[in-house]
Design an enzyme around this catalytic site. Structure first.
Site, PDB file in Angstrom:
ATOM      1  N   LYS A  78      59.659 -17.089 -56.878  1.00  0.00           N
ATOM      2  CA  LYS A  78      59.835 -15.661 -57.143  1.00  0.00           C
ATOM      3  C   LYS A  78      61.316 -15.332 -57.031  1.00  0.00           C
ATOM      4  O   LYS A  78      61.959 -15.705 -56.049  1.00  0.00           O
ATOM      5  CB  LYS A  78      59.060 -14.833 -56.116  1.00  0.00           C
ATOM      6  CG  LYS A  78      59.097 -13.342 -56.382  1.00  0.00           C
ATOM      7  CD  LYS A  78      58.513 -12.525 -55.257  1.00  0.00           C
ATOM      8  CE  LYS A  78      57.052 -12.815 -55.033  1.00  0.00           C
ATOM      9  NZ  LYS A  78      56.459 -11.988 -53.973  1.00  0.00           N
ATOM     10  N   CYS A  98      70.332  -5.165 -64.101  1.00  0.00           N
ATOM     11  CA  CYS A  98      69.671  -5.643 -65.317  1.00  0.00           C
ATOM     12  C   CYS A  98      68.151  -5.534 -65.183  1.00  0.00           C
ATOM     13  O   CYS A  98      67.581  -5.882 -64.155  1.00  0.00           O
ATOM     14  CB  CYS A  98      70.060  -7.104 -65.567  1.00  0.00           C
ATOM     15  SG  CYS A  98      69.228  -7.856 -66.978  1.00  0.00           S
ATOM     16  N   CYS A 156      66.430  -6.438 -68.273  1.00  0.00           N
ATOM     17  CA  CYS A 156      65.968  -7.226 -69.424  1.00  0.00           C
ATOM     18  C   CYS A 156      65.910  -8.727 -69.120  1.00  0.00           C
ATOM     19  O   CYS A 156      65.369  -9.494 -69.897  1.00  0.00           O
ATOM     20  CB  CYS A 156      66.869  -6.979 -70.641  1.00  0.00           C
ATOM     21  SG  CYS A 156      68.485  -7.775 -70.556  1.00  0.00           S
ATOM     22  N   CYS A 170      73.742  -5.893 -64.694  1.00  0.00           N
ATOM     23  CA  CYS A 170      73.759  -5.776 -66.157  1.00  0.00           C
ATOM     24  C   CYS A 170      75.121  -6.197 -66.687  1.00  0.00           C
ATOM     25  O   CYS A 170      76.147  -5.799 -66.142  1.00  0.00           O
ATOM     26  CB  CYS A 170      73.456  -4.323 -66.545  1.00  0.00           C
ATOM     27  SG  CYS A 170      73.622  -3.989 -68.313  1.00  0.00           S
ATOM     28  N   HIS A 229      71.444  -6.687 -72.831  1.00  0.00           N
ATOM     29  CA  HIS A 229      70.249  -5.982 -73.317  1.00  0.00           C
ATOM     30  C   HIS A 229      70.444  -5.470 -74.752  1.00  0.00           C
ATOM     31  O   HIS A 229      69.478  -5.380 -75.509  1.00  0.00           O
ATOM     32  CB  HIS A 229      69.874  -4.817 -72.382  1.00  0.00           C
ATOM     33  CG  HIS A 229      70.948  -3.807 -72.230  1.00  0.00           C
ATOM     34  ND1 HIS A 229      71.889  -3.855 -71.225  1.00  0.00           N
ATOM     35  CD2 HIS A 229      71.250  -2.728 -72.978  1.00  0.00           C
ATOM     36  CE1 HIS A 229      72.725  -2.839 -71.347  1.00  0.00           C
ATOM     37  NE2 HIS A 229      72.353  -2.135 -72.413  1.00  0.00           N
TER      38      HIS A 229
HETATM   39  S1  FES Z   1      69.667  -4.552 -68.784  1.00  0.00           S
HETATM   40 FE1  FES Z   1      69.842  -6.693 -68.877  1.00  0.00          FE
HETATM   41  S2  FES Z   1      71.890  -6.992 -69.461  1.00  0.00           S
HETATM   42 FE2  FES Z   1      71.695  -4.848 -69.357  1.00  0.00          FE
END
Ligand code: FES
Length: 106
Positions: A53, A70, A72, A81, A85
């Site tokens: 995890k 982040c 994504c 981030c 994304h």
């Molecule tokens: S939300 Fe993943 S790089 Fe921005």
């Protein structure tokens, strides 16, 4: 005259229909009711795959005035981030973006 035995052709037809119905049933079950996790897509493609995890924890006091995380799972600076994304959204039609935590202006 009525016979209670099936001819070879009738037997082959009956077996074929039964096998076909069974195949359709399996496909319907797998499509709608299967919980096989491997058939679902993964969010995490390559980050810390040796861990069971992936968890990150930060103290609120250490966040500073603004932190951008982040969501994504494509950032090279994960859990922060790095703008990846945008490419992910462009390639997939998705609409994910970061979590931004910022201190209220006084
Ligand atoms: S939300 Fe993943 S790089 Fe921005």
């Amino acid at each position: 005259m009525c016979s209670n035995t099936l001819s070879k052709a009738e037997l082959v037809t009956a077996i074929s229909l039964t096998a076909g119905a069974a195949a359709v049933s399996v496909l319907v079950y797998k499509t709608f009711f299967s919980t096989n996790k491997s058939s679902k897509s993964k969010v995490n493609l390559d980050l810390q795959k040796d861990n069971p995890k992936v968890v990150h924890a930060f103290d609120i006091e250490d966040l500073g005035d603004k932190a951008v995380y982040c969501r994504c799972w494509r950032s090279k600076k994960f859990p922060f981030c790095d703008g990846a994304h945008a490419k992910h959204n462009e390639e997939t039609g998705d609409n994910v973006g970061p979590l931004i935590i910022k201190r209220k202006e006084a």
